[in-house]
Design a protein around this motif. Structure first.
Motif, PDB file in Angstrom:
ATOM      1  N   ILE A  75      27.639  19.724 -92.604  1.00 35.63           N
ATOM      2  CA  ILE A  75      28.537  20.130 -91.608  1.00 35.63           C
ATOM      3  C   ILE A  75      28.486  21.837 -91.397  1.00 35.63           C
ATOM      4  CG2 ILE A  75      30.981  20.515 -90.638  1.00 35.63           C
ATOM      5  CD1 ILE A  75      29.858  17.837 -90.344  1.00 35.63           C
ATOM      6  N   PHE A  76      28.553  22.498 -92.531  1.00 39.87           N
ATOM      7  CA  PHE A  76      28.385  23.956 -92.380  1.00 39.87           C
ATOM      8  C   PHE A  76      26.901  24.463 -91.960  1.00 39.87           C
ATOM      9  CE2 PHE A  76      32.134  23.960 -95.541  1.00 39.87           C
ATOM     10  CZ  PHE A  76      32.808  24.313 -94.814  1.00 39.87           C
ATOM     11  N   VAL A  77      25.958  23.630 -92.506  1.00 43.17           N
ATOM     12  CA  VAL A  77      24.523  24.025 -92.056  1.00 43.17           C
ATOM     13  C   VAL A  77      24.572  23.743 -90.619  1.00 43.17           C
ATOM     14  CG1 VAL A  77      22.144  23.136 -92.113  1.00 43.17           C
ATOM     15  CG2 VAL A  77      23.516  23.495 -94.377  1.00 43.17           C
ATOM     16  N   ILE A  78      25.139  22.564 -89.983  1.00 41.81           N
ATOM     17  CA  ILE A  78      25.066  22.271 -88.503  1.00 41.81           C
ATOM     18  C   ILE A  78      25.663  23.429 -87.892  1.00 41.81           C
ATOM     19  CG2 ILE A  78      25.873  20.851 -86.692  1.00 41.81           C
ATOM     20  CD1 ILE A  78      25.277  18.464 -88.646  1.00 41.81           C
ATOM     21  N   LEU A  79      26.882  24.092 -88.294  1.00 47.72           N
ATOM     22  CA  LEU A  79      27.763  24.978 -87.771  1.00 47.72           C
ATOM     23  C   LEU A  79      26.987  26.305 -87.464  1.00 47.72           C
ATOM     24  CD1 LEU A  79      31.254  24.141 -88.765  1.00 47.72           C
ATOM     25  CD2 LEU A  79      30.248  23.754 -86.397  1.00 47.72           C
ATOM     26  N   ALA A  80      26.607  26.482 -88.921  1.00 53.43           N
ATOM     27  CA  ALA A  80      25.380  27.780 -88.684  1.00 53.43           C
ATOM     28  C   ALA A  80      24.275  27.591 -88.028  1.00 53.43           C
ATOM     29  CB  ALA A  80      25.097  28.126 -90.342  1.00 53.43           C
ATOM     30  N   ILE A 105      19.740  21.537 -83.557  1.00 59.11           N
ATOM     31  CA  ILE A 105      20.517  21.065 -84.592  1.00 59.11           C
ATOM     32  C   ILE A 105      19.999  19.597 -85.063  1.00 59.11           C
ATOM     33  CG2 ILE A 105      22.617  22.431 -84.221  1.00 59.11           C
ATOM     34  CD1 ILE A 105      23.603  19.688 -83.159  1.00 59.11           C
ATOM     35  N   VAL A 106      19.071  19.099 -84.353  1.00 58.06           N
ATOM     36  CA  VAL A 106      18.529  17.869 -84.531  1.00 58.06           C
ATOM     37  C   VAL A 106      18.069  17.621 -86.211  1.00 58.06           C
ATOM     38  CG1 VAL A 106      16.834  15.944 -84.255  1.00 58.06           C
ATOM     39  CG2 VAL A 106      17.903  17.347 -82.333  1.00 58.06           C
ATOM     40  N   VAL A 107      17.181  18.579 -86.341  1.00 57.16           N
ATOM     41  CA  VAL A 107      16.750  18.318 -87.944  1.00 57.16           C
ATOM     42  C   VAL A 107      17.833  18.442 -89.271  1.00 57.16           C
ATOM     43  CG1 VAL A 107      15.187  19.198 -89.611  1.00 57.16           C
ATOM     44  CG2 VAL A 107      14.299  18.980 -87.360  1.00 57.16           C
ATOM     45  N   PRO A 108      18.750  19.522 -88.750  1.00 60.37           N
ATOM     46  CA  PRO A 108      19.853  19.539 -89.925  1.00 60.37           C
ATOM     47  C   PRO A 108      20.907  18.239 -89.802  1.00 60.37           C
ATOM     48  CG  PRO A 108      19.534  21.577 -88.590  1.00 60.37           C
ATOM     49  CD  PRO A 108      18.659  20.744 -88.186  1.00 60.37           C
TER      50      PRO A 108
END
Length: 66
Positions: A16-21, A29-32
């Motif tokens: 979730i944090f990686v997607i938000l960043a 955001i597809v790959v994360p």
């Protein structure tokens, strides 16, 4: 009744944090998202095959909602 967080919970939160960043820097955001889904399902089930099938199931669910 406190239940401890498992590895799947921590991986989900990290995803979730990686997607938000990623969204904050205006990147795709597809790959994360796919990676976080795979790793969370893998940690939860202990099976890579289940992790891969979770990506397929998530794609089907998203397509159905469109």
């Amino acid at each position: 009744m406190d239940t401890p967080l498992t590895a799947a919970h921590w991986i989900y939160l990290a995803g979730i944090f990686v997607i938000l960043a990623t969204m904050a820097v205006r990147k795709n955001i597809v790959v994360p998202a796919v990676t976080a889904t795979l790793l969370t399902a893998w940690a939860f089930s202990g099976s890579v095959i289940t992790g891969l099938s979770s990506i397929f199931n998530a794609s089907l669910t998203a397509a159905k909602e469109l």
